[in-house]
Motif scaffolding. Structure first.
Motif, PDB file in Angstrom:
ATOM      1  N   ALA A 155      34.382  45.523  39.692  1.00 41.31           N
ATOM      2  CA  ALA A 155      35.179  46.475  38.891  1.00 41.31           C
ATOM      3  C   ALA A 155      35.650  47.639  39.757  1.00 41.31           C
ATOM      4  O   ALA A 155      36.808  48.091  39.644  1.00 41.31           O
ATOM      5  N   ILE A 156      34.772  48.099  40.643  1.00 43.80           N
ATOM      6  CA  ILE A 156      35.144  49.197  41.556  1.00 43.80           C
ATOM      7  C   ILE A 156      36.291  48.768  42.471  1.00 43.80           C
ATOM      8  O   ILE A 156      37.255  49.510  42.690  1.00 43.80           O
ATOM      9  N   LEU A 157      36.204  47.525  43.000  1.00 42.70           N
ATOM     10  CA  LEU A 157      37.252  47.024  43.901  1.00 42.70           C
ATOM     11  C   LEU A 157      38.588  46.880  43.176  1.00 42.70           C
ATOM     12  O   LEU A 157      39.650  47.097  43.756  1.00 42.70           O
ATOM     13  N   LEU A 158      38.539  46.511  41.876  1.00 41.27           N
ATOM     14  CA  LEU A 158      39.768  46.270  41.118  1.00 41.27           C
ATOM     15  C   LEU A 158      40.398  47.562  40.591  1.00 41.27           C
ATOM     16  O   LEU A 158      41.617  47.643  40.454  1.00 41.27           O
ATOM     17  N   PHE A 159      39.569  48.568  40.298  1.00 43.02           N
ATOM     18  CA  PHE A 159      40.103  49.732  39.575  1.00 43.02           C
ATOM     19  C   PHE A 159      39.956  51.073  40.302  1.00 43.02           C
ATOM     20  O   PHE A 159      40.440  52.086  39.808  1.00 43.02           O
ATOM     21  N   VAL A 160      39.284  51.118  41.449  1.00 43.40           N
ATOM     22  CA  VAL A 160      39.217  52.364  42.231  1.00 43.40           C
ATOM     23  C   VAL A 160      40.249  52.259  43.352  1.00 43.40           C
ATOM     24  O   VAL A 160      40.085  51.453  44.292  1.00 43.40           O
ATOM     25  N   GLU A 161      41.315  53.037  43.222  1.00 44.21           N
ATOM     26  CA  GLU A 161      42.520  52.880  44.043  1.00 44.21           C
ATOM     27  C   GLU A 161      42.266  52.769  45.553  1.00 44.21           C
ATOM     28  O   GLU A 161      42.785  51.836  46.193  1.00 44.21           O
ATOM     29  N   PRO A 162      41.491  53.671  46.188  1.00 48.81           N
ATOM     30  CA  PRO A 162      41.325  53.572  47.654  1.00 48.81           C
ATOM     31  C   PRO A 162      40.713  52.231  48.087  1.00 48.81           C
ATOM     32  O   PRO A 162      41.155  51.630  49.064  1.00 48.81           O
ATOM     33  N   LEU A 163      39.719  51.773  47.335  1.00 50.12           N
ATOM     34  CA  LEU A 163      39.063  50.506  47.694  1.00 50.12           C
ATOM     35  C   LEU A 163      39.984  49.316  47.389  1.00 50.12           C
ATOM     36  O   LEU A 163      40.014  48.330  48.142  1.00 50.12           O
TER      37      LEU A 163
ATOM     38  N   HIS B 221      43.179  49.278  47.521  1.00 52.90           N
ATOM     39  CA  HIS B 221      44.162  49.258  48.608  1.00 52.90           C
ATOM     40  C   HIS B 221      43.531  48.732  49.906  1.00 52.90           C
ATOM     41  O   HIS B 221      44.154  47.940  50.629  1.00 52.90           O
ATOM     42  N   PHE B 222      42.299  49.192  50.220  1.00 47.92           N
ATOM     43  CA  PHE B 222      41.617  48.777  51.456  1.00 47.92           C
ATOM     44  C   PHE B 222      41.446  47.255  51.515  1.00 47.92           C
ATOM     45  O   PHE B 222      41.638  46.636  52.567  1.00 47.92           O
ATOM     46  N   PHE B 223      41.117  46.642  50.384  1.00 44.40           N
ATOM     47  CA  PHE B 223      40.877  45.197  50.349  1.00 44.40           C
ATOM     48  C   PHE B 223      42.185  44.399  50.186  1.00 44.40           C
ATOM     49  O   PHE B 223      42.133  43.169  50.129  1.00 44.40           O
ATOM     50  N   GLY B 224      43.303  45.085  50.148  1.00 42.44           N
ATOM     51  CA  GLY B 224      44.583  44.382  50.001  1.00 42.44           C
ATOM     52  C   GLY B 224      44.768  43.831  48.600  1.00 42.44           C
ATOM     53  O   GLY B 224      45.461  42.835  48.393  1.00 42.44           O
ATOM     54  N   PHE B 225      44.109  44.468  47.626  1.00 45.25           N
ATOM     55  CA  PHE B 225      44.223  44.042  46.228  1.00 45.25           C
ATOM     56  C   PHE B 225      45.279  44.883  45.505  1.00 45.25           C
ATOM     57  O   PHE B 225      45.809  45.854  46.055  1.00 45.25           O
ATOM     58  N   GLU B 226      45.530  44.461  44.280  1.00 44.63           N
ATOM     59  CA  GLU B 226      46.397  45.246  43.405  1.00 44.63           C
ATOM     60  C   GLU B 226      45.833  45.165  42.003  1.00 44.63           C
ATOM     61  O   GLU B 226      45.284  44.130  41.610  1.00 44.63           O
ATOM     62  N   MET B 227      45.920  46.264  41.257  1.00 44.02           N
ATOM     63  CA  MET B 227      45.340  46.292  39.910  1.00 44.02           C
ATOM     64  C   MET B 227      46.033  45.248  39.024  1.00 44.02           C
ATOM     65  O   MET B 227      47.255  45.178  38.978  1.00 44.02           O
ATOM     66  N   LEU B 228      45.218  44.435  38.348  1.00 45.33           N
ATOM     67  CA  LEU B 228      45.758  43.358  37.501  1.00 45.33           C
ATOM     68  C   LEU B 228      45.950  43.832  36.075  1.00 45.33           C
ATOM     69  O   LEU B 228      45.215  44.703  35.593  1.00 45.33           O
ATOM     70  N   ASN B 229      46.924  43.229  35.401  1.00 46.70           N
ATOM     71  CA  ASN B 229      47.047  43.519  33.966  1.00 46.70           C
ATOM     72  C   ASN B 229      46.083  42.605  33.194  1.00 46.70           C
ATOM     73  O   ASN B 229      45.433  41.728  33.769  1.00 46.70           O
TER      74      ASN B 229
END
Length: 834
Positions: free
Chosen positions: A788-796, A798-806
């Motif tokens: 949840a932190i990786l998906l919804f905490v912006e700096p992390l 971005h660091f993992f090359g993710f984007e918030m999902l709908n």
């Protein structure tokens, strides 16, 4: 504790402390490996750590400081977990070592005390008796037919007689008392002993790996080789596309990391060490780690009768005097005549002056209670013939100051009849009738004889004395209250139980019948067994469950014949004579209370409470450890396959986003998987059907094709789920970040559900969710929180090359992960229906 009748005062408490301060403790101290430093050096050589270091260096060189720092953190975290697991294993093993410390008897402040051998100090007066291991170098000050097996030092297997005379009074640490008893003054302890000086060579000896350990190591080595080959192939593909050495290296390292199953050896070590620690908490000391993996496959348990099936609390129950041909009860004190009192006296004189055997204790107690004039203080033991012969007997010669002698013998009735003056027909008939009556009641019987002999040139063999048979003393040793349930538990688990005893057939059958023992009505004696050929013996040991009048050679033949029949053999024992069979058995089990130090040294397990029900718990623990280790490794294989293929297939097939994962993604997954396999599964409870299954065959390998196929199929279906979501995201026109996030979410969801589904390959998830394992909630909760932190905490994110999902995207990813695992519940349902 037994009395001190030797007029030896020993050291005072103050002298003991002074000696300990001056000379230290009685412990062999060799070159110690610095635990943490040794572990760090070993970890630095691990393939996964090397790959992480290389990847971190490439990121640093390429200017990706954030990625480099993350991998450095990952290295520290990986090392911390490994050190924690190693420390848990080391702590468990050190506690086991402490528990398995041998004890010894000393005289201090004029009293006999039992202490740990390492607490001995120079100057201590140590008491040694048959079956004990000599705990330090010492000089004999008093001895009685005392002989020592010094093969550990000299290689000579024959026992050596030792006396208090100057030229032959030295005894050495690590040797074993073969017969008699002695009191000796300690002259050297620890590294200053003869064994301690020789023992320096032990530093270079490494413990042999077990078959299971070799299988696991071979599997991991193959995976490392495959990883190296794939690494080179992927590097070439990437290099041909990009012509960048560093970028190609980084992408090929991602795949190499995904292939390395470094969790498997960690899981094995953790499961074995913590399994041994859990057994110790149950009162079972494991001396050899390999025993933990063997326990669950035991197919036969050979158990002694006295003290294992019975209480080992002997009471003198009946007397039969040959001269009057009368049976009597020793409890009827007022009714006993002189002949009956004389029979009790002779039986007592044939016992050790300081009794430790329950029957001898009962005879001394009866003598004290029933004989008005106690003359024991007036007589000294001047010669002793230790228990020997087939069947066995023993003889003691006592003498007072006036030269009056008492020569008394006791032993198996057959041996006493053979050694005594011939009996007439009527005496034989009466004797046989008495034996039959006593045996039906389950009494243990001993023949008692007396002899006269003039002169000091005693015969070499005790059987050469002119004995006169006095009669029979019969003892009752009741069965343990829980033994019937214990037997039924073994039978339910598909384990055969065999009684191997020195007692006679009738007495053993009577006790066996009382406790519901299967096969009590058919038995074979040691002499009959020794006449059989190896082939015939292999057939007989499968059919017969009761073995009577057994001696060391016969016991050893039973164990070896069972092993040739591909049985996994557990053997209980407590005496010196049990040593060879205990060592030969796959699982040698010594009794902690009544077991001799020799038996404990030969055994691989020690039951601290002399309770056979603990072996049921040990077998259950062995099965649980083996099954949970399999679950952990099957989980590792299943979850590694989708990681490998999700990294490799898009690259090899040239898909739109060829490098969907980088090293940071793979290492994050690795950090989740490690605790799952070696913490959650190690803590799983025993499945309720495990102790109703037959033991696994000895020929079974750890990685059967059926189980491997299950793991591979599970992994391939999860891969199908990840790659389907990948193609769905591409088809929907999602960018690389969203595609990566959805694929990664599928893997995390599948990982969580796989953890729950694979808790049993038979029972449904609705059953296993009720298993008591608090770590499941903790680890899965932590995994969900991190995701949840990786998906919804912006700096992390971005660091993992993710984007918030709908909501739609995250729902599809989670549902796909769920479906790609839950299908196995249908397979389990079909299994249960069958």
């Amino acid at each position: 504790m037994q009395a001190n009748n030797f007029d030896v005062r020993g050291l005072t408490s103050e002298q003991v402390q002074k000696a300990r301060d001056k000379y230290g403790i009685n412990q062999l101290k060799y070159k110690q490996v610095n635990g943490i430093w040794h572990d760090i050096v070993s970890l630095a050589q691990e393939p996964m750590i090397i790959l992480l270091l290389v990847a971190a260096a490439i990121y640093l060189i390429g200017g990706n400081i954030g990625d480099a720092i993350f991998l450095a953190f990952a290295i520290v975290f990986e090392v911390a977990i490994s050190l924690y697991q190693d420390s848990r294993s080391r702590d468990a093993l050190s506690k086991l070592k402490e528990f398995s410390q041998p004890n010894c008897k000393v005289i201090r402040d004029g009293e006999v005390q039992e202490i740990k051998s390492e607490e001995l100090v120079i100057g201590d007066s140590v008491m040694l008796e048959e079956g004990s291991s000599i705990p330090a170098d010492a000089e004999i000050v008093y001895s009685n037919d005392f002989s020592v097996n010094e093969s550990i030092l000299t290689g000579e297997s024959l026992a050596v007689l030792k006396f208090s005379l100057k030229e032959n009074n030295q005894i050495f640490k690590g040797t074993a008392v073969a017969s008699g008893m002695a009191i000796a003054t300690v002259t050297a302890i620890g590294n200053e002993t003869k064994l301690g000086k020789i023992g320096k060579s032990l530093e270079s000896i490494e413990e042999e790996k077990t078959p299971l350990e070799l299988q696991i190591n071979n599997f991991v080595k193959k995976m490392v080789i495959i990883g190296a080959v794939v690494f080179i192939i992927v590097w070439l593909i990437n290099y041909l596309h990009t012509h960048s050495v560093l970028d190609s290296l980084l992408k090929s390292l991602t795949l190499a990391m995904s292939i390395m199953p470094e969790e498997i050896p960690v899981a094995f070590t953790t499961f074995m060490a913590l399994g041994a620690w859990r057994l110790m908490k149950l009162g079972i000391v494991v001396k050899q780690m390999k025993t933990v993996e063997t326990l669950g496959s035991a197919t036969v348990i050979c158990t002694d009768k006295t003290g294992t099936i019975t209480e080992n609390k002997m009471t003198l129950a009946k007397l039969f005097v040959l001269s009057t041909q009368k049976t009597s009860n020793p409890d009827d004190n007022d009714q006993l005549n002189d002949e009956e009192r004389d029979l009790i006296s002779v039986a007592m004189w044939a016992s050790e002056p300081i009794p430790f055997d329950p029957m001898e204790i009962a005879l001394h107690d009866a003598y004290t209670k029933l004989i008005d004039n106690d003359i024991r203080p007036q007589f000294q033991l001047i010669h002793e013939y230790p228990l020997g012969g087939k069947p066995p007997m023993m003889t003691h010669i006592h003498q007072d100051q006036s030269g009056k002698r008492i020569i008394a013998a006791k032993g198996a009735l057959e041996a006493m009849i053979e050694a005594s003056n011939p009996l007439n027909h009527e005496e034989k008939q009466q004797l046989e009738q008495a034996v039959e009556n006593f045996s039906k009641e389950g009494y243990r019987i001993l023949g008692v004889a007396e002899a006269d002999f003039i002169g000091d040139d005693f015969p070499e063999a005790q059987q050469d004395f002119p004995f006169t048979l006095k009669g029979i003393v019969a003892f009752y040793d009741p069965p343990k209250a829980n033994i019937e349930k214990v037997l039924n538990d073994f039978y339910k688990a598909g384990i055969t139980v065999k009684i191997v005893t020195g007692d006679n057939a009738a007495t053993t059958a009577a006790i066996a019948k009382q406790i519901g023992f299967k096969g009590y009505d058919k038995s074979i004696t040691g002499d009959e067994l020794m006449k059989l050929s190896d082939e015939d013996l292999q057939k007989e040991v499968s059919k017969i469950q009761v073995f009577t009048r057994m001696y060391p050679e016969a016991k050893l033949r039973i164990i070896n014949a069972l092993k040739k029949n591909n049985e996994i053999v557990a053997m209980t024992g407590d005496g010196v004579n049990d040593g060879p069979a205990l060592k030969a058995a796959h699982i040698g089990i010594a009794m902690g209370k009544k077991g001799t130090e020799i038996a404990k040294e030969a055994a691989s397990l020690i039951l601290l409470e002399d309770d056979l029900s603990k072996m049921v718990e040990a077998v259950a623990m062995g099965r649980k450890i083996y099954t949970n280790l399999k679950k952990a490794i099957q989980y590792i294989i299943s979850i590694h396959i989708p990681i490998i293929l999700t990294v490799f297939i898009p690259l090899a097939l040239g898909w739109l986003y060829p490098n969907i994962f980088s090293p940071v993604h793979v290492i994050f997954l690795e950090l989740i998987m490690g605790p799952t396999c070696s913490i959650i599964y190690e803590n799983e409870p025993l499945e309720k059907n495990l102790m109703t299954k037959k033991p696994r065959p000895v020929t079974d390998t750890f990685f059967s094709w059926k189980e491997l196929a299950t793991s591979i199929v599970q992994g391939l279906v999860i891969t199908l789920g990840t790659l389907s979501v990948y193609q769905y995201a591409v088809a929907q026109g999602f960018d690389e970040a969203i595609t990566r996030t959805m694929v990664f979410t599928v893997l995390i969801a599948a990982n969580i559900l796989l953890t729950l589904v694979n808790r049993s390959f038979y029972y449904s998830i609705f059953t296993t969710i009720q298993y008591k394992n608090n770590l499941v909630v903790l680890i899965i909760g932590l995994t969900m929180l991190l995701m949840a932190i990786l998906l919804f905490v912006e700096p992390l994110t971005h660091f993992f090359g993710f984007e918030m999902l709908n909501l739609s995207q995250i729902s599809i990813a989670i549902l796909t992960g769920f479906v790609s695992v839950i299908w196995y519940e249908v397979v389990k349902g079909i299994k249960r229906l069958k």
